[in-house]
Design a protein around this motif. Sequence first.
Motif, short mmCIF file in Angstrom:
data_model
loop_
_atom_site.label_atom_id
_atom_site.label_comp_id
_atom_site.label_asym_id
_atom_site.label_seq_id
_atom_site.Cartn_x
_atom_site.Cartn_y
_atom_site.Cartn_z
N ARG A 51 -19.48 -6.29 -0.97
CA ARG A 51 -18.11 -6.14 -0.48
C ARG A 51 -17.11 -6.26 -1.65
N LEU A 52 -17.32 -7.26 -2.49
CA LEU A 52 -16.41 -7.45 -3.63
C LEU A 52 -16.50 -6.26 -4.59
N MET A 53 -17.70 -5.78 -4.77
CA MET A 53 -17.93 -4.65 -5.68
C MET A 53 -17.21 -3.40 -5.14
N ALA A 54 -17.34 -3.14 -3.83
CA ALA A 54 -16.71 -1.96 -3.25
C ALA A 54 -15.20 -2.03 -3.43
N ARG A 55 -14.67 -3.24 -3.24
CA ARG A 55 -13.22 -3.38 -3.39
C ARG A 55 -12.81 -3.06 -4.83
N GLN A 56 -13.60 -3.51 -5.78
CA GLN A 56 -13.25 -3.25 -7.19
C GLN A 56 -13.37 -1.77 -7.53
N VAL A 57 -14.38 -1.12 -6.97
CA VAL A 57 -14.55 0.30 -7.26
C VAL A 57 -13.35 1.08 -6.72
N ARG A 58 -12.84 0.63 -5.56
CA ARG A 58 -11.69 1.34 -4.98
C ARG A 58 -10.43 1.16 -5.82
N SER A 59 -10.33 0.02 -6.55
CA SER A 59 -9.11 -0.19 -7.35
C SER A 59 -9.33 0.42 -8.72
N ALA A 60 -8.35 1.23 -9.17
CA ALA A 60 -8.54 1.99 -10.40
C ALA A 60 -8.62 1.11 -11.64
N GLY A 61 -8.11 -0.14 -11.53
CA GLY A 61 -7.98 -1.00 -12.71
C GLY A 61 -9.26 -1.16 -13.50
N SER A 62 -10.40 -1.25 -12.78
CA SER A 62 -11.62 -1.58 -13.50
C SER A 62 -12.33 -0.34 -14.06
N LEU A 63 -11.66 0.79 -14.08
CA LEU A 63 -12.30 1.98 -14.66
C LEU A 63 -11.83 2.23 -16.09
N THR A 64 -10.97 1.37 -16.57
CA THR A 64 -10.47 1.57 -17.95
C THR A 64 -11.45 1.00 -18.95
N ARG A 65 -11.16 1.20 -20.21
CA ARG A 65 -12.02 0.65 -21.26
C ARG A 65 -11.84 -0.87 -21.31
N PRO A 66 -12.93 -1.64 -21.26
CA PRO A 66 -12.76 -3.10 -21.20
C PRO A 66 -12.26 -3.70 -22.52
N ALA A 67 -11.59 -4.83 -22.38
CA ALA A 67 -11.14 -5.56 -23.59
C ALA A 67 -12.36 -6.18 -24.26
N SER A 68 -12.41 -6.15 -25.60
CA SER A 68 -13.63 -6.61 -26.28
C SER A 68 -13.87 -8.11 -26.07
N ALA A 69 -12.81 -8.91 -25.87
CA ALA A 69 -13.01 -10.35 -25.71
C ALA A 69 -13.33 -10.73 -24.26
N GLY A 70 -13.21 -9.77 -23.36
CA GLY A 70 -13.51 -10.06 -21.95
C GLY A 70 -12.35 -9.71 -21.04
N PHE A 71 -12.66 -9.54 -19.76
CA PHE A 71 -11.68 -9.16 -18.75
C PHE A 71 -10.82 -10.39 -18.44
N GLY A 72 -9.49 -10.23 -18.56
CA GLY A 72 -8.56 -11.37 -18.41
C GLY A 72 -8.84 -12.26 -17.21
N PRO A 73 -8.92 -11.67 -16.00
CA PRO A 73 -9.12 -12.54 -14.82
C PRO A 73 -10.45 -13.30 -14.86
N LEU A 74 -11.48 -12.73 -15.51
CA LEU A 74 -12.75 -13.47 -15.61
C LEU A 74 -12.59 -14.64 -16.58
N ARG A 75 -11.88 -14.41 -17.67
CA ARG A 75 -11.65 -15.51 -18.62
C ARG A 75 -10.87 -16.64 -17.94
N GLU A 76 -9.91 -16.25 -17.10
CA GLU A 76 -9.13 -17.27 -16.37
C GLU A 76 -10.00 -18.02 -15.38
N ALA A 77 -10.81 -17.26 -14.63
CA ALA A 77 -11.65 -17.90 -13.60
C ALA A 77 -12.66 -18.84 -14.26
N LEU A 78 -13.23 -18.41 -15.39
CA LEU A 78 -14.22 -19.25 -16.07
C LEU A 78 -13.57 -20.52 -16.62
N ALA A 79 -12.38 -20.37 -17.22
CA ALA A 79 -11.70 -21.54 -17.79
C ALA A 79 -11.42 -22.56 -16.69
N ALA A 80 -10.97 -22.08 -15.53
CA ALA A 80 -10.66 -23.00 -14.42
C ALA A 80 -11.94 -23.67 -13.91
#
Length: 477
Positions: free
Chosen positions: A137-166
């Motif tokens: 379900r989470l994957m389908a939602r991400q595929v529908r949003s265009a944001g995750s089709l861009t070239r990824p940042a080399s240091a990591g995806f911002g929201p994942l870095r935030e979630a991991l830090a928390a």
Amino acid sequence: MTKSPAQDPSNAAPLHEQIYARIRASIRQGQLKPGQRVPSLRAFAGELGVARGTVQVAYERLLGEGYLIARGPAGTFVSEQIAPSRPHRVAAAAGSSRTPPNQELTEFSIETEGGIPAPLQLGLPALDEFPRKLWTRLMARQVRSAGSLTRPASAGFGPLREALAAYLQRSRGIDAQPHQVFVVPAYTASLALIVDALRLAGESAWVEDPSYPPTAQSLRRLNLQVRNVPVDDHGLDVDFGCQHFPEARLAVVTPSHQSPTGVALTLQRRVELLDWAGERGAWIIEDDYDGEFRYRGHPLPALKSLDTCDRVIYCGTLSKVLYPGLRLAYVVVPQSLVPTMDLACRRTVHGGCPELLQAVAAEFIAQGHFARHIKRMRTLYARRRAMLAEALAPYKTDGFTVCLQDGGMHLLVDVRDDLDDLAMARRAREAGFAVHSLTAWRQGAPGRRGLMMGFTNLRSQTEADRLVAELMRALKA
Ligand SMILES: Cc1ncc(COP(=O)(O)O)c(C=O)c1O
């Protein structure tokens, strides 16, 4: 399935036992697949030309051991719970008794084919309990949003870095901002990134002995001199390291559950190690691969949480909590190293990890599913670990003693001194078990012997008992 056991004149075993052994082998080797219907008693007996009762005895034994499931009038089926064992590629490669221990290190990298764990496989989470529906379900939602089709940042995806830090702040006692967290494809990629960023090639590094083989292998490939420092009941022997290898600029440790012995680095040793790094200007890599899974008391805080001198670089992975096929791991560095790591990421990581998966993982963590999943797995693993320990208990008199530590995702079974754990692990792998020897994970002088076995994918006490009985037969063969 071969249908003519009665015609094997060289086999002195009773007919029903021959039939039982053939069917079991067909299941274990995958010719009979999980969920497949087996012939009815009458049809099978007719084909073999034996009495119906003979086949019935064999079927009843297979039903009792959990290989077959009776579904009334629908028929008898191969259990869905049975993973066919297959000879692993590495098992064949490591098959010679002359294989030196360091070549046998390839044994750790047994790959699961078709997503089915090999029996007693180490290092895997409970794949049957992964919340696939939610993930989809989470994957389908991400595929529908265009944001995750861009070239990824080399240091990591911002929201994942935030979630991991928390998450690290809450659960591992680590005080880090999101920009101190770098996302990489795996633990060994973390090592490569750190060595590159800190320009450590050519330096020497303390490595625990015994230890997870890829650590020493990767460091050597990265041009570091590996210095083996023994592990005792308190974890890494810091004094030994200081006395024998004072020149080292790096120490790689697994403080929560030493891999593979499972012992925790004591507070005194933690302080000694941090003092050594502070005085020497050396770095410590903390490999916290499964720190979440502790079954007595609370998980121990990470070594990084005591790091007032900013000498610890923390490595985590999502392989153990989620699944290794995800290929997402992370590095947390002191603030002073952020610019250097940023640059190294651009040099080394070549475009980053797939952003879609990073985005799904970020949401999974941020919505609290990650913490809930860990909690559920901790309870499940405690149960599955107890099943394996119980199944192994009767073999103590044969020289196998379960050595229960407070945490971890595998059991270490001490093997009597006169038994050859390396040869045993080889025999076990030839029989399809992903069992490892302590000797193969040792870099320096020979020492304690043992076998490591994963319990996370055991589904019942019956399965644990059956697998251990089969393993013991293979070891004694
Ligand atoms: C000691 C240790 N460190 C790290 C890892 C994580 O490796 P990866 O991120 O490549 O899955 C493992 C996996 O088995 C491990 O056993």
